[in-house]
Write an enzyme that holds these catalytic residues in place. Sequence first.
Site, PDB file in Angstrom:
ATOM      1  N   GLU A 156       0.389  -1.213  -0.239  1.00  0.00           N
ATOM      2  CA  GLU A 156      -0.349   0.203  -0.371  1.00  0.00           C
ATOM      3  C   GLU A 156       1.013   1.187   0.068  1.00  0.00           C
ATOM      4  O   GLU A 156       0.687   2.119  -0.367  1.00  0.00           O
ATOM      5  CB  GLU A 156      -1.064   0.208   0.539  1.00  0.00           C
ATOM      6  CG  GLU A 156      -1.651  -1.327   1.662  1.00  0.00           C
ATOM      7  CD  GLU A 156      -2.707  -0.950   0.385  1.00  0.00           C
ATOM      8  OE1 GLU A 156      -2.843  -0.300  -0.905  1.00  0.00           O
ATOM      9  OE2 GLU A 156      -3.518  -2.434  -0.598  1.00  0.00           O
ATOM     10  N   HIS A 216       1.714   2.007  -3.045  1.00  0.00           N
ATOM     11  CA  HIS A 216       0.986   3.453  -3.690  1.00  0.00           C
ATOM     12  C   HIS A 216       0.537   4.311  -3.855  1.00  0.00           C
ATOM     13  O   HIS A 216       1.210   5.357  -4.974  1.00  0.00           O
ATOM     14  CB  HIS A 216      -0.381   2.270  -3.802  1.00  0.00           C
ATOM     15  CG  HIS A 216      -1.213   1.172  -4.784  1.00  0.00           C
ATOM     16  ND1 HIS A 216      -0.795   1.295  -5.743  1.00  0.00           N
ATOM     17  CD2 HIS A 216      -1.838   0.227  -4.315  1.00  0.00           C
ATOM     18  CE1 HIS A 216      -1.321  -0.292  -6.339  1.00  0.00           C
ATOM     19  NE2 HIS A 216      -1.846  -0.879  -5.288  1.00  0.00           N
ATOM     20  N   GLU A 258      -1.149  -2.677  -9.642  1.00  0.00           N
ATOM     21  CA  GLU A 258      -0.895  -3.381  -8.992  1.00  0.00           C
ATOM     22  C   GLU A 258       0.169  -4.019  -8.575  1.00  0.00           C
ATOM     23  O   GLU A 258       1.677  -4.404  -8.168  1.00  0.00           O
ATOM     24  CB  GLU A 258      -1.863  -4.688  -8.839  1.00  0.00           C
ATOM     25  CG  GLU A 258      -3.356  -4.717  -8.638  1.00  0.00           C
ATOM     26  CD  GLU A 258      -3.264  -3.654  -7.050  1.00  0.00           C
ATOM     27  OE1 GLU A 258      -2.387  -4.534  -5.930  1.00  0.00           O
ATOM     28  OE2 GLU A 258      -3.812  -2.388  -6.775  1.00  0.00           O
TER      29      GLU A 258
END
Length: 277
Positions: free
Chosen positions: A128, A131, A199
């Site tokens: 995360e 990201h 991803e």
Amino acid sequence: MNTLRTVFFMTLLTLVLVGIGGAVGGSGGAFFALIIAAAMNLGSYWFSDKIVIKMYKGKEVNSGLLYEVVQEICQRNNLVMPKVYILPQPTPNAFATGRNPSHAVVAATEGLMQTLSREELMGVMAHEMSHVKHRDILIGSIAATIAGAVSWMAHMAQWAAIFGGGDEEGNNPIALFAMAIFAPIAAMLVQMAISRSREYEADRGGARLCGNNPHYLASALRKLEAANQSSPMPKVNEATAHMFIVNPLRGGGLKNLFSTHPPVEERVRRLESMTSF
């Protein structure tokens, strides 16, 4: 290459939106479509984190295991500490949102905390934070917003076709019906392509952020996939499904072909093949 691919797909999404706006109302419709997209994007830029956290009833935490793991990842990699939230959901999952690294949010469900070991939790949160670091959180919000606008404009095209509408050059109802059918499909495919490419990159980046150890995340992904397939997260808004680390919606069969997430088996294979960086 992933960044260039994302820019290409985002441009394509915008062109789809403008195209359907032009089909409905000519040059005026195309301009109106751009105005709508701009307004929606502005709202998602400033308020996406607040909207999504409120949607899933997240509670901010400033201590505990989740906070400590995120803090360790940030300190080790010289990253800005995001806000950390826990979601009252039994199904293990996690996501990141926000407009930039300085205004980011990472969130994990209660089920995630109960299912994973500390090392696996670190792998998930490093994913995360990858990201966040690469600003995927903003890209995902914009993609979802434009795709939603395309679907809305497609409904307008459908009604225009029913009532004999068209642009000033006299587009026929058949063309409008075709646009109403195929534009949302094109938007979905573009959104899917953006999400899948990001991803894979976040998996790789997350492995780097947690001490060059891809096995933490690989192990976590196996557990998350099994849990979400057997007991999908209840009351998930499909527009936010792409934000989670694994698909929170029940899949299978043809649905997997149109999933915003790449196959977990392939993600695990790629992670386990990272023997060196």
